[in-house]
Design a protein around this motif. Structure first.
Motif, PDB file in Angstrom:
ATOM      1  N   ALA A 368      32.094  57.952  41.708  1.00 33.40           N
ATOM      2  CA  ALA A 368      33.072  57.569  40.497  1.00 33.40           C
ATOM      3  C   ALA A 368      33.846  56.505  41.101  1.00 33.40           C
ATOM      4  O   ALA A 368      34.371  56.705  42.136  1.00 33.40           O
ATOM      5  CB  ALA A 368      33.674  58.711  39.785  1.00 33.40           C
ATOM      6  N   PRO A 369      34.171  55.634  40.252  1.00 27.03           N
ATOM      7  CA  PRO A 369      35.281  54.377  40.592  1.00 27.03           C
ATOM      8  C   PRO A 369      36.644  55.072  40.492  1.00 27.03           C
ATOM      9  O   PRO A 369      36.707  56.225  40.250  1.00 27.03           O
ATOM     10  CB  PRO A 369      35.113  53.582  39.184  1.00 27.03           C
ATOM     11  CG  PRO A 369      33.920  53.735  38.623  1.00 27.03           C
ATOM     12  CD  PRO A 369      33.378  55.012  39.048  1.00 27.03           C
ATOM     13  N   PRO A 370      37.249  54.520  41.467  1.00 24.06           N
ATOM     14  CA  PRO A 370      38.543  55.219  42.041  1.00 24.06           C
ATOM     15  C   PRO A 370      39.538  55.244  40.539  1.00 24.06           C
ATOM     16  O   PRO A 370      39.735  54.356  39.783  1.00 24.06           O
ATOM     17  CB  PRO A 370      39.209  54.228  42.831  1.00 24.06           C
ATOM     18  CG  PRO A 370      38.607  52.850  42.521  1.00 24.06           C
ATOM     19  CD  PRO A 370      37.004  53.330  42.258  1.00 24.06           C
ATOM     20  N   ALA A 371      40.215  56.309  40.351  1.00 24.87           N
ATOM     21  CA  ALA A 371      40.810  56.460  39.444  1.00 24.87           C
ATOM     22  C   ALA A 371      42.148  56.060  39.452  1.00 24.87           C
ATOM     23  O   ALA A 371      42.752  56.080  40.597  1.00 24.87           O
ATOM     24  CB  ALA A 371      41.078  58.401  38.868  1.00 24.87           C
ATOM     25  N   HIS A 372      42.935  55.442  38.499  1.00 25.47           N
ATOM     26  CA  HIS A 372      44.238  54.891  38.439  1.00 25.47           C
ATOM     27  C   HIS A 372      44.411  53.875  39.297  1.00 25.47           C
ATOM     28  O   HIS A 372      45.697  53.717  39.689  1.00 25.47           O
ATOM     29  CB  HIS A 372      45.173  56.259  38.807  1.00 25.47           C
ATOM     30  CG  HIS A 372      45.253  57.369  37.732  1.00 25.47           C
ATOM     31  ND1 HIS A 372      45.335  57.320  36.492  1.00 25.47           N
ATOM     32  CD2 HIS A 372      44.857  58.714  38.159  1.00 25.47           C
ATOM     33  CE1 HIS A 372      45.156  58.407  35.744  1.00 25.47           C
ATOM     34  NE2 HIS A 372      44.686  59.400  36.888  1.00 25.47           N
ATOM     35  N   CYS A 373      43.481  53.217  39.602  1.00 20.57           N
ATOM     36  CA  CYS A 373      43.758  51.896  40.733  1.00 20.57           C
ATOM     37  C   CYS A 373      44.347  50.890  40.122  1.00 20.57           C
ATOM     38  O   CYS A 373      45.104  50.107  40.926  1.00 20.57           O
ATOM     39  CB  CYS A 373      42.187  51.534  41.128  1.00 20.57           C
ATOM     40  SG  CYS A 373      41.074  51.045  39.843  1.00 20.57           S
ATOM     41  N   ALA A 374      44.349  50.781  38.709  1.00 16.21           N
ATOM     42  CA  ALA A 374      45.202  49.733  38.168  1.00 16.21           C
ATOM     43  C   ALA A 374      46.686  49.849  38.287  1.00 16.21           C
ATOM     44  O   ALA A 374      47.394  48.708  38.471  1.00 16.21           O
ATOM     45  CB  ALA A 374      44.775  49.755  36.694  1.00 16.21           C
ATOM     46  N   ALA A 375      47.152  50.825  38.577  1.00 17.07           N
ATOM     47  CA  ALA A 375      48.596  51.109  39.034  1.00 17.07           C
ATOM     48  C   ALA A 375      49.331  50.670  40.201  1.00 17.07           C
ATOM     49  O   ALA A 375      50.166  50.117  40.317  1.00 17.07           O
ATOM     50  CB  ALA A 375      48.911  52.760  39.040  1.00 17.07           C
ATOM     51  N   GLN A 376      48.101  50.291  40.982  1.00 22.94           N
ATOM     52  CA  GLN A 376      48.195  49.604  42.395  1.00 22.94           C
ATOM     53  C   GLN A 376      48.209  48.461  42.486  1.00 22.94           C
ATOM     54  O   GLN A 376      48.725  47.481  43.371  1.00 22.94           O
ATOM     55  CB  GLN A 376      47.248  50.522  43.349  1.00 22.94           C
ATOM     56  CG  GLN A 376      47.564  51.818  43.419  1.00 22.94           C
ATOM     57  CD  GLN A 376      46.246  52.371  44.348  1.00 22.94           C
ATOM     58  OE1 GLN A 376      45.568  51.468  45.087  1.00 22.94           O
ATOM     59  NE2 GLN A 376      46.183  53.769  44.538  1.00 22.94           N
ATOM     60  N   TRP A 377      47.585  47.540  41.314  1.00 18.65           N
ATOM     61  CA  TRP A 377      47.654  46.127  41.466  1.00 18.65           C
ATOM     62  C   TRP A 377      48.907  45.332  41.344  1.00 18.65           C
ATOM     63  O   TRP A 377      49.768  45.956  40.466  1.00 18.65           O
ATOM     64  CB  TRP A 377      46.740  45.613  40.225  1.00 18.65           C
ATOM     65  CG  TRP A 377      45.267  46.216  40.431  1.00 18.65           C
ATOM     66  CD1 TRP A 377      44.722  46.999  41.316  1.00 18.65           C
ATOM     67  CD2 TRP A 377      44.269  46.406  39.301  1.00 18.65           C
ATOM     68  NE1 TRP A 377      43.535  47.233  41.162  1.00 18.65           N
ATOM     69  CE2 TRP A 377      43.374  46.893  39.820  1.00 18.65           C
ATOM     70  CE3 TRP A 377      44.499  46.142  37.870  1.00 18.65           C
ATOM     71  CZ2 TRP A 377      42.100  47.228  38.908  1.00 18.65           C
ATOM     72  CZ3 TRP A 377      43.334  46.252  36.915  1.00 18.65           C
ATOM     73  CH2 TRP A 377      42.179  46.871  37.602  1.00 18.65           C
ATOM     74  N   PRO A 378      49.175  44.620  42.185  1.00 19.42           N
ATOM     75  CA  PRO A 378      50.601  43.937  42.092  1.00 19.42           C
ATOM     76  C   PRO A 378      50.482  42.913  40.978  1.00 19.42           C
ATOM     77  O   PRO A 378      49.335  42.411  40.378  1.00 19.42           O
ATOM     78  CB  PRO A 378      50.460  42.924  43.482  1.00 19.42           C
ATOM     79  CG  PRO A 378      49.030  43.057  43.939  1.00 19.42           C
ATOM     80  CD  PRO A 378      48.575  44.222  43.254  1.00 19.42           C
ATOM     81  N   ASP A 379      51.694  42.526  40.246  1.00 15.42           N
ATOM     82  CA  ASP A 379      51.868  41.721  39.212  1.00 15.42           C
ATOM     83  C   ASP A 379      51.219  40.271  39.585  1.00 15.42           C
ATOM     84  O   ASP A 379      50.614  39.624  38.678  1.00 15.42           O
ATOM     85  CB  ASP A 379      53.161  41.469  38.924  1.00 15.42           C
ATOM     86  CG  ASP A 379      53.606  42.807  37.982  1.00 15.42           C
ATOM     87  OD1 ASP A 379      52.920  43.401  37.560  1.00 15.42           O
ATOM     88  OD2 ASP A 379      54.754  42.777  38.022  1.00 15.42           O
ATOM     89  N   ASP A 380      51.226  39.865  40.769  1.00 12.94           N
ATOM     90  CA  ASP A 380      50.621  38.483  41.001  1.00 12.94           C
ATOM     91  C   ASP A 380      49.177  38.408  41.301  1.00 12.94           C
ATOM     92  O   ASP A 380      48.823  37.338  41.838  1.00 12.94           O
ATOM     93  CB  ASP A 380      51.574  37.736  42.168  1.00 12.94           C
ATOM     94  CG  ASP A 380      51.562  38.557  43.485  1.00 12.94           C
ATOM     95  OD1 ASP A 380      50.902  39.636  43.453  1.00 12.94           O
ATOM     96  OD2 ASP A 380      51.868  38.038  44.547  1.00 12.94           O
ATOM     97  N   MET A 381      48.331  39.758  41.387  1.00  8.56           N
ATOM     98  CA  MET A 381      46.960  39.502  41.605  1.00  8.56           C
ATOM     99  C   MET A 381      46.340  39.170  40.159  1.00  8.56           C
ATOM    100  O   MET A 381      46.269  39.495  39.303  1.00  8.56           O
ATOM    101  CB  MET A 381      46.682  40.892  41.937  1.00  8.56           C
ATOM    102  CG  MET A 381      45.156  40.972  42.264  1.00  8.56           C
ATOM    103  SD  MET A 381      44.457  42.705  42.326  1.00  8.56           S
ATOM    104  CE  MET A 381      44.339  43.211  40.680  1.00  8.56           C
ATOM    105  N   ILE A 382      45.445  37.991  40.391  1.00 13.47           N
ATOM    106  CA  ILE A 382      44.539  37.617  39.507  1.00 13.47           C
ATOM    107  C   ILE A 382      43.553  38.685  39.101  1.00 13.47           C
ATOM    108  O   ILE A 382      42.798  39.361  39.917  1.00 13.47           O
ATOM    109  CB  ILE A 382      43.896  36.401  39.954  1.00 13.47           C
ATOM    110  CG1 ILE A 382      44.920  35.353  40.236  1.00 13.47           C
ATOM    111  CG2 ILE A 382      42.687  36.050  38.879  1.00 13.47           C
ATOM    112  CD1 ILE A 382      45.264  34.693  38.978  1.00 13.47           C
ATOM    113  N   VAL A 383      43.512  39.006  37.579  1.00 15.54           N
ATOM    114  CA  VAL A 383      42.477  39.825  37.065  1.00 15.54           C
ATOM    115  C   VAL A 383      41.443  39.098  36.480  1.00 15.54           C
ATOM    116  O   VAL A 383      40.345  39.322  36.634  1.00 15.54           O
ATOM    117  CB  VAL A 383      43.165  40.767  35.733  1.00 15.54           C
ATOM    118  CG1 VAL A 383      42.125  41.391  35.201  1.00 15.54           C
ATOM    119  CG2 VAL A 383      44.229  41.790  36.609  1.00 15.54           C
ATOM    120  N   CYS A 384      41.642  38.038  35.813  1.00  9.24           N
ATOM    121  CA  CYS A 384      40.850  36.993  35.048  1.00  9.24           C
ATOM    122  C   CYS A 384      40.725  35.824  35.882  1.00  9.24           C
ATOM    123  O   CYS A 384      41.645  34.750  35.492  1.00  9.24           O
ATOM    124  CB  CYS A 384      41.189  36.896  33.592  1.00  9.24           C
ATOM    125  SG  CYS A 384      40.034  35.891  32.885  1.00  9.24           S
TER     126      CYS A 384
END
Length: 477
Positions: A368-384
């Motif tokens: 399964a993909p890691p749960a709640h990984c989005a909570a760890q993403w820094p604000d300056d990390m590119i998503v798109c």
């Protein structure tokens, strides 16, 4: 084939080839559109005909060499009996028509019946540094090896989760590449818990265990239950960093010049969406899938789906599903099912698919993909990447109360509006939206597809001195 019965198959992987074989055996001549230069799909991808390098099928496909050869041989024998169009991208679909691109030319392909066997793509979840040169998806790493005869780097780390993680590592080491480490975000306990379902297909389960054991005995470092993955480097990849299981602060780093990363696979469903098929949320696949009956019929009359594009199940299931969808199409046309060696009846095909479905439940549990990984993403990390939208911009939009549904978030931030049309960033945006709102994925809407489903070039013929010219017949539209 008359205009009243114009049958088109999109995709020449395991599902598409077996669907074509079944139709041809019944006396039907389908059109087969293949985005690749040669048939086989991703799992049985063939090197270019004049690629300048030679690798045996045993070297390319390992345990699956015999299956790959059987599929390739079958399609070669079918060529005189169908209209095969390689290097052809189906980029849009509407009622009774596909828009395709071949050699820079747009070609409209009408159909009365359509089998979509579009396959899957990597499930991409971003990590800090994922936009650095030298970071690839696992699928891209596999394409480089199979289609171009090269590795993605001299010292490679493969990270994420899913069976492909260990398969690609095995293929790379067998080919002579240096794999410095395999970093799996899934815990071993989770994989052990899934063993009873995985054992429903003992031969396939045994191959997976063999890959892991082989890698270990050949000195490849394997770490499980890793978290906080981050790629480090200035102008390109120099290292990857992670937290080991049970550690909340200490990080480990290993030097590398290339990283392959993915978190499993997800179906390519854009054409089915554009065709107007109804969708449902599938918890196992963690995404919206077209509604299908047991035979592969969609909610739109005359449109069928087969293979990983209808739900991740693997190459063996794709072959069965391709045959089953073709039989359903023949039923709907009132054409008798073909008989002969290798052509199974509908009930047998469905039983085979049900057996594999149990195994796939085990795979989804184990990896399964890691749960709640989005909570760890820094604000300056590119998503798109296409629109350069970072996690902070998405969070601000959500926290301000402006977006609590994925298409609203897309409209306000442009996430998913770029060249990839959300194929790479859509799941990440949805994960972050779920994390911020506390709502489950199925309550946040479905990212609506827009054509073109993949990037297409503008024709050079439209340009004069670098300025786009609109053809005369289109100026008043």
């Amino acid at each position: 084939m008359t205009d009243a019965r114009r049958i088109v198959i999109v995709g020449a992987g395991p599902a598409g080839v077996r669907a074509a074989e079944t139709l041809v055996a019944a006396g039907v001549r389908p059109i087969v559109l293949d985005e690749n230069a040669r048939w086989g799909g991703q799992i049985y991808r063939q090197p270019p005909a004049n690629g300048g390098f030679q690798r045996s099928k045993k070297a390319l496909y390992g345990f699956e060499a015999r299956k790959a050869d059987a599929l390739h041989t079958t399609m070669a024998a079918l060529l005189p009996h169908l209209d095969y169009r390689p290097d052809t991208l189906a980029w849009a679909c509407e009622a009774g028509r596909l828009d395709t691109l071949n050699a820079g030319r747009e070609i409209s392909v009408p159909f009365s019946h359509l089998i979509i066997a579009s396959g899957a793509t990597d499930r991409v979840l971003p990590v800090p540094g994922w936009t650095l040169p030298g970071v690839y998806t696992l699928g891209a790493a596999q394409v480089a090896l199979k289609s171009q005869g090269c590795a993605i780097g001299r010292r490679v780390v493969l990270a994420g989760t899913g069976p492909l993680l260990y398969l690609v590592a095995y293929q790379y080491v067998k080919a002579g590449a240096h794999v410095a480490a395999v970093l799996d975000t899934s815990p071993l306990s989770q994989q052990i818990a899934a063993a009873p379902k995985l054992a429903r297909l003992p031969a396939t389960f045994a191959k997976g265990l063999y890959y892991v054991t082989w890698l270990t005995t050949h000195g490849v470092r394997i770490e499980r239950e890793v978290s906080s993955l981050a790629v480090r480097g200035e102008a390109s990849v120099q290292a990857i960093e992670w937290r080991a299981s049970g550690s909340s602060t200490a990080t480990e780093t290993i030097a590398c010049d290339a990283v392959g990363i993915s978190f499993g696979l997800k179906p390519e469903t854009q054409l089915a969406d554009l065709a107007g098929c109804r969708f449902r949320f599938d918890a196992g696949n963690r995404c919206w899938l077209p509604e299908l009956d047991a035979a592969g019929r969609s909610s739109v009359r005359g449109i069928y789906l087969a293979g990983d594009g209808a739900g991740i199940a693997g190459a063996d299931a794709a072959e069965l599903a391709g045959r089953r969808a073709a039989l359903a199409l023949l039923d709907d046309l009132g054409i008798a099912h073909p008989r002969g060696p290798g052509l199974r009846d509908a009930a047998s095909l469905e039983r085979g698919l049900q057996r594999i479905a149990v195994f796939r439940e085990g795979i989804e549990t184990a990896f399964a993909p890691p749960a709640h990984c989005a909570a760890q993403w820094p604000d300056d990390m590119i998503v798109c990447r296409c629109e350069e939208v970072d996690a902070g911009a998405l969070r601000r939009c959500i926290r301000d109360g402006e977006a609590n549904e994925i298409n609203r978030l897309k409209a306000l931030t442009r996430v998913g509006m770029g060249r990839c049309q959300g194929r790479m960033c859509g799941e990440a945006a949805l994960s972050l939206l779920s994390e911020e709102t506390g709502k489950p994925l199925d309550a946040l809407g479905r990212l609506r597809s827009q054509p073109p489903v993949k990037p297409i070039p503008l024709s050079p013929a439209l340009y004069a001195d670098g300025v786009a010219e609109i053809p005369a017949e289109a100026r008043d539209e």
